[in-house]
Design a protein around this motif. Sequence first.
Motif, PDB file in Angstrom:
ATOM      1  N   ASP A   1       0.824  -1.209   0.000  1.00 28.77           N
ATOM      2  CA  ASP A   1       0.000   0.000   0.000  1.00 28.77           C
ATOM      3  C   ASP A   1       0.859   1.260   0.000  1.00 28.77           C
ATOM      4  OD1 ASP A   1      -2.264  -1.558   0.020  1.00 28.77           O
ATOM      5  OD2 ASP A   1      -2.608  -1.386   2.189  1.00 28.77           O
ATOM      6  N   GLU A   2       2.063   1.149   0.571  1.00 29.38           N
ATOM      7  CA  GLU A   2       2.988   2.294   0.588  1.00 29.38           C
ATOM      8  C   GLU A   2       3.716   2.462  -0.740  1.00 29.38           C
ATOM      9  OE1 GLU A   2       5.534   1.399   3.846  1.00 29.38           O
ATOM     10  OE2 GLU A   2       4.015   1.816   5.371  1.00 29.38           O
ATOM     11  N   GLY A   3       3.522   1.513  -1.669  1.00 35.02           N
ATOM     12  CA  GLY A   3       4.138   1.637  -2.989  1.00 35.02           C
ATOM     13  C   GLY A   3       5.416   0.854  -3.171  1.00 35.02           C
ATOM     14  N   THR A   4       5.686  -0.118  -2.285  1.00 36.77           N
ATOM     15  CA  THR A   4       6.897  -0.928  -2.383  1.00 36.77           C
ATOM     16  C   THR A   4       6.530  -2.382  -2.649  1.00 36.77           C
ATOM     17  OG1 THR A   4       8.130   0.510  -0.876  1.00 36.77           O
ATOM     18  CG2 THR A   4       8.984  -1.709  -1.185  1.00 36.77           C
ATOM     19  N   SER A   5       7.180  -2.980  -3.633  1.00 38.65           N
ATOM     20  CA  SER A   5       6.930  -4.383  -3.965  1.00 38.65           C
ATOM     21  C   SER A   5       7.559  -5.300  -2.922  1.00 38.65           C
ATOM     22  CB  SER A   5       7.508  -4.709  -5.341  1.00 38.65           C
ATOM     23  OG  SER A   5       6.892  -3.931  -6.348  1.00 38.65           O
ATOM     24  N   VAL A   6       7.057  -6.522  -2.843  1.00 38.13           N
ATOM     25  CA  VAL A   6       7.613  -7.512  -1.918  1.00 38.13           C
ATOM     26  C   VAL A   6       7.986  -8.777  -2.688  1.00 38.13           C
ATOM     27  CG1 VAL A   6       6.344  -6.623   0.064  1.00 38.13           C
ATOM     28  CG2 VAL A   6       5.365  -8.476  -1.286  1.00 38.13           C
ATOM     29  N   PHE A   7       8.912  -9.539  -2.111  1.00 42.83           N
ATOM     30  CA  PHE A   7       9.444 -10.736  -2.772  1.00 42.83           C
ATOM     31  C   PHE A   7       9.484 -11.856  -1.742  1.00 42.83           C
ATOM     32  CE2 PHE A   7      11.913 -13.642  -5.044  1.00 42.83           C
ATOM     33  CZ  PHE A   7      12.346 -13.156  -6.264  1.00 42.83           C
ATOM     34  N   LEU A   8       8.905 -13.011  -2.097  1.00 43.55           N
ATOM     35  CA  LEU A   8       8.934 -14.137  -1.164  1.00 43.55           C
ATOM     36  C   LEU A   8       8.959 -15.459  -1.925  1.00 43.55           C
ATOM     37  CD1 LEU A   8       5.380 -14.585   0.356  1.00 43.55           C
ATOM     38  CD2 LEU A   8       5.891 -12.714  -1.179  1.00 43.55           C
ATOM     39  N   ALA A   9       9.348 -16.504  -1.207  1.00 45.47           N
ATOM     40  CA  ALA A   9       9.413 -17.851  -1.765  1.00 45.47           C
ATOM     41  C   ALA A   9       8.186 -18.622  -1.286  1.00 45.47           C
ATOM     42  CB  ALA A   9      10.692 -18.553  -1.315  1.00 45.47           C
ATOM     43  N   PRO A  10       7.227 -18.897  -2.160  1.00 44.27           N
ATOM     44  CA  PRO A  10       5.977 -19.525  -1.707  1.00 44.27           C
ATOM     45  C   PRO A  10       6.115 -20.975  -1.264  1.00 44.27           C
ATOM     46  CG  PRO A  10       5.995 -19.273  -4.096  1.00 44.27           C
ATOM     47  CD  PRO A  10       7.194 -18.536  -3.578  1.00 44.27           C
ATOM     48  N   GLU A  11       7.272 -21.599  -1.521  1.00 40.96           N
ATOM     49  CA  GLU A  11       7.490 -22.940  -0.981  1.00 40.96           C
ATOM     50  C   GLU A  11       7.720 -22.902   0.525  1.00 40.96           C
ATOM     51  OE1 GLU A  11       9.907 -25.569  -4.041  1.00 40.96           O
ATOM     52  OE2 GLU A  11      10.545 -23.468  -4.160  1.00 40.96           O
ATOM     53  N   GLY A  12       8.113 -21.726   1.029  1.00 40.97           N
ATOM     54  CA  GLY A  12       8.280 -21.549   2.467  1.00 40.97           C
ATOM     55  C   GLY A  12       9.659 -21.874   2.990  1.00 40.97           C
ATOM     56  N   THR A  13      10.436 -22.648   2.259  1.00 42.26           N
ATOM     57  CA  THR A  13      11.782 -23.031   2.666  1.00 42.26           C
ATOM     58  C   THR A  13      12.514 -23.573   1.448  1.00 42.26           C
ATOM     59  OG1 THR A  13      13.043 -24.316   4.299  1.00 42.26           O
ATOM     60  CG2 THR A  13      11.169 -25.418   3.268  1.00 42.26           C
ATOM     61  N   ARG A  14      13.802 -23.873   1.605  1.00 43.01           N
ATOM     62  CA  ARG A  14      14.553 -24.448   0.474  1.00 43.01           C
ATOM     63  C   ARG A  14      14.043 -25.852   0.144  1.00 43.01           C
ATOM     64  NH1 ARG A  14      20.371 -24.725   2.173  1.00 43.01           N
ATOM     65  NH2 ARG A  14      19.520 -24.185   4.215  1.00 43.01           N
ATOM     66  N   ASN A  15      13.944 -26.115  -1.117  1.00 44.44           N
ATOM     67  CA  ASN A  15      13.502 -27.417  -1.598  1.00 44.44           C
ATOM     68  C   ASN A  15      14.695 -28.372  -1.635  1.00 44.44           C
ATOM     69  OD1 ASN A  15      12.448 -29.613  -2.936  1.00 44.44           O
ATOM     70  ND2 ASN A  15      11.928 -28.512  -4.814  1.00 44.44           N
ATOM     71  N   LYS A  16      14.704 -29.333  -0.715  1.00 45.71           N
ATOM     72  CA  LYS A  16      15.792 -30.307  -0.651  1.00 45.71           C
ATOM     73  C   LYS A  16      15.370 -31.664  -1.230  1.00 45.71           C
ATOM     74  CE  LYS A  16      17.574 -28.049   3.501  1.00 45.71           C
ATOM     75  NZ  LYS A  16      17.939 -28.186   4.928  1.00 45.71           N
ATOM     76  N   SER A  17      14.219 -31.674  -1.886  1.00 46.61           N
ATOM     77  CA  SER A  17      13.687 -32.930  -2.419  1.00 46.61           C
ATOM     78  C   SER A  17      14.082 -33.088  -3.888  1.00 46.61           C
ATOM     79  CB  SER A  17      12.161 -32.944  -2.292  1.00 46.61           C
ATOM     80  OG  SER A  17      11.573 -32.092  -3.258  1.00 46.61           O
ATOM     81  N   GLU A  18      13.665 -34.213  -4.471  1.00 48.04           N
ATOM     82  CA  GLU A  18      13.892 -34.461  -5.893  1.00 48.04           C
ATOM     83  C   GLU A  18      12.797 -33.828  -6.750  1.00 48.04           C
ATOM     84  OE1 GLU A  18      16.563 -36.025  -7.246  1.00 48.04           O
ATOM     85  OE2 GLU A  18      17.385 -36.058  -5.204  1.00 48.04           O
ATOM     86  N   ASN A  19      11.742 -33.354  -6.122  1.00 47.49           N
ATOM     87  CA  ASN A  19      10.641 -32.721  -6.860  1.00 47.49           C
ATOM     88  C   ASN A  19      11.051 -31.335  -7.345  1.00 47.49           C
ATOM     89  OD1 ASN A  19       8.952 -34.943  -6.263  1.00 47.49           O
ATOM     90  ND2 ASN A  19       8.402 -34.018  -4.289  1.00 47.49           N
ATOM     91  N   ILE A  20      10.456 -30.892  -8.428  1.00 52.19           N
ATOM     92  CA  ILE A  20      10.763 -29.554  -8.943  1.00 52.19           C
ATOM     93  C   ILE A  20      10.367 -28.493  -7.927  1.00 52.19           C
ATOM     94  CG2 ILE A  20      10.208 -27.856 -10.731  1.00 52.19           C
ATOM     95  CD1 ILE A  20       9.893 -30.171 -12.692  1.00 52.19           C
ATOM     96  N   LEU A  21       9.215 -28.676  -7.294  1.00 52.90           N
ATOM     97  CA  LEU A  21       8.714 -27.725  -6.304  1.00 52.90           C
ATOM     98  C   LEU A  21       8.189 -28.462  -5.084  1.00 52.90           C
ATOM     99  CD1 LEU A  21       6.533 -25.395  -8.575  1.00 52.90           C
ATOM    100  CD2 LEU A  21       8.720 -24.769  -7.546  1.00 52.90           C
ATOM    101  N   LEU A  22       8.267 -27.800  -3.939  1.00 55.95           N
ATOM    102  CA  LEU A  22       7.501 -28.227  -2.782  1.00 55.95           C
ATOM    103  C   LEU A  22       6.078 -27.692  -2.937  1.00 55.95           C
ATOM    104  CD1 LEU A  22      10.052 -27.383   0.070  1.00 55.95           C
ATOM    105  CD2 LEU A  22       9.671 -29.608  -1.014  1.00 55.95           C
ATOM    106  N   GLU A  23       5.207 -28.083  -2.050  1.00 58.96           N
ATOM    107  CA  GLU A  23       3.846 -27.537  -2.083  1.00 58.96           C
ATOM    108  C   GLU A  23       3.904 -26.027  -1.854  1.00 58.96           C
ATOM    109  OE1 GLU A  23      -0.399 -27.847   0.360  1.00 58.96           O
ATOM    110  OE2 GLU A  23       1.297 -29.130   0.904  1.00 58.96           O
ATOM    111  N   LEU A  24       3.199 -25.277  -2.672  1.00 55.25           N
ATOM    112  CA  LEU A  24       3.176 -23.827  -2.528  1.00 55.25           C
ATOM    113  C   LEU A  24       2.195 -23.424  -1.432  1.00 55.25           C
ATOM    114  CD1 LEU A  24       3.179 -22.685  -6.287  1.00 55.25           C
ATOM    115  CD2 LEU A  24       5.129 -23.241  -4.799  1.00 55.25           C
TER     116      LEU A  24
END
Length: 252
Positions: free
Chosen positions: A146-169
């Motif tokens: 709302d103040e005009g600044t973008s935000v950046f986050l990783a929707p997996e929540g943590t580093r993916n240490k599995s063999e899958n391309i993505l963890l659950e978002l």
Amino acid sequence: MFKNLLRYVFSVYAIIAFLPTLIIVYIIYVLVINLSSKKNMVRNTHRVSSTWARVFYALIFIRVKIANRNAFDKNRVYVFVSNHRSLLDVPVWARACKIPVRFLSKEEMTKMPVFGYVLKRVYLTVNRADRNDRLKSIAKMKATLDEGTSVFLAPEGTRNKSENILLELKDGAFRLAIMAQVPIGVLTLYNTDNLLSPLKLFSMLPGTIYGIWENPIETKGMTENDIPKLKEQVRVIMERNYLMMKNKNLKI
């Protein structure tokens, strides 16, 4: 055996290269935080982060190639998301994003000696184990947008240490974008985990990190009922772009 030795030696070199740059960038961060107005602090600290990432990667012989970096309007606000497979991702996020952003970080990172001072002032934080704190972090990010600044986050929540391309978002990024009615920018990275494994610290190699920005996904008119659909759309994009880079079907 030789490759493991090479990874170990190169990792030691990378740590030796990293430490002096960290000290220098910490001093610059402190100066920028204390000398910038609140309005300009995010822009200035983002420039510092991006420049540091460029210098550090040059020192450790890692190239970064990002496609479609000009997909975003610098006069608009976004929720940026990315996959997360390695400690190498975070500097890439800063370098790949031309628009100044505030990153979401785990609260425990702010307890780091010395550097926690910077993280508390530059990043937004969340205690992922505390549901109330997760809700508060959504409110903080909404206020930042709302103040005009973008935000950046990783929707997996943590580093993916599995063999899958993505963890659950997780829902947070998508709920936030819909609440604020701002577009989502989707970055997919490839090869960071091959250059530095999420399972072994002393496993680094030089090489090239690849990334693709998808064109922004508009959320105007969406409601909370659209969260599952939006989340699935982003998952499909990330998996598709990841496989395109892995199979070398996209020139960057």
